[in-house]
Design an enzyme around this catalytic site. Sequence first.
Site, short mmCIF file in Angstrom:
data_model
loop_
_atom_site.label_atom_id
_atom_site.label_comp_id
_atom_site.label_asym_id
_atom_site.label_seq_id
_atom_site.Cartn_x
_atom_site.Cartn_y
_atom_site.Cartn_z
CG ASP A 194 5.22 6.63 -1.03
OD1 ASP A 194 4.27 7.29 -0.58
OD2 ASP A 194 6.16 6.21 -0.34
CG LEU A 250 -1.84 1.21 1.39
CD1 LEU A 250 -2.79 1.31 0.21
CD2 LEU A 250 -2.61 1.12 2.69
CG ASP A 251 4.29 3.76 2.52
OD1 ASP A 251 3.80 4.84 2.15
OD2 ASP A 251 5.40 3.67 3.04
N PRO A 252 4.26 1.83 -0.65
CG PRO A 252 5.93 0.18 -0.76
CD PRO A 252 4.65 0.55 -0.06
N GLY A 253 2.99 1.61 -3.13
CA GLY A 253 2.06 1.78 -4.24
C GLY A 253 1.49 3.19 -4.29
#
Length: 147
Positions: free
Chosen positions: A135, A130-133
């Site tokens: 970003d 979720l977080d890298p996506g």
Amino acid sequence: VQGDNDKTVLLLGSGRVSRSVVDLLGRSKNRKIIVASNDEAEAKDVASLALRGRHAGMDIANDRPRLQKLVQDSDIVISLLPATMHPKVAELCIESKTDLVTASYESDEMRQLDAAAKNAGIIMLNEVGLDPGLDHMSAKKMIDEIR
């Protein structure tokens, strides 16, 4: 992990995100989902969301033989463990020729395993959480707005 043939997915970690992963991937009768975690009760609870769920309570960081067996018996490994644990998991995946997906940013240590993964003929896909996506999508949006 698509198709009509049975597939085994090894999910490492039983935290919050794992519930969504198992809920989605575990809907297929052709997919066996094994949730391995240090917290056996939590792993059992998460695995119960899949039609063909199993759990493995274990010391993932220190029980290399058991983890190696789980990796060998799987078609793909999804690691939701802390990023610092991914290189150990990746090495086992390379040895077993088992594809690996992680939700963490790609570390230098993981980048150094790229050639070995390619030589083993496996895919190591990082930064799909979720977080890298989010970003990556935000960066793409800003780049598009600048253009």
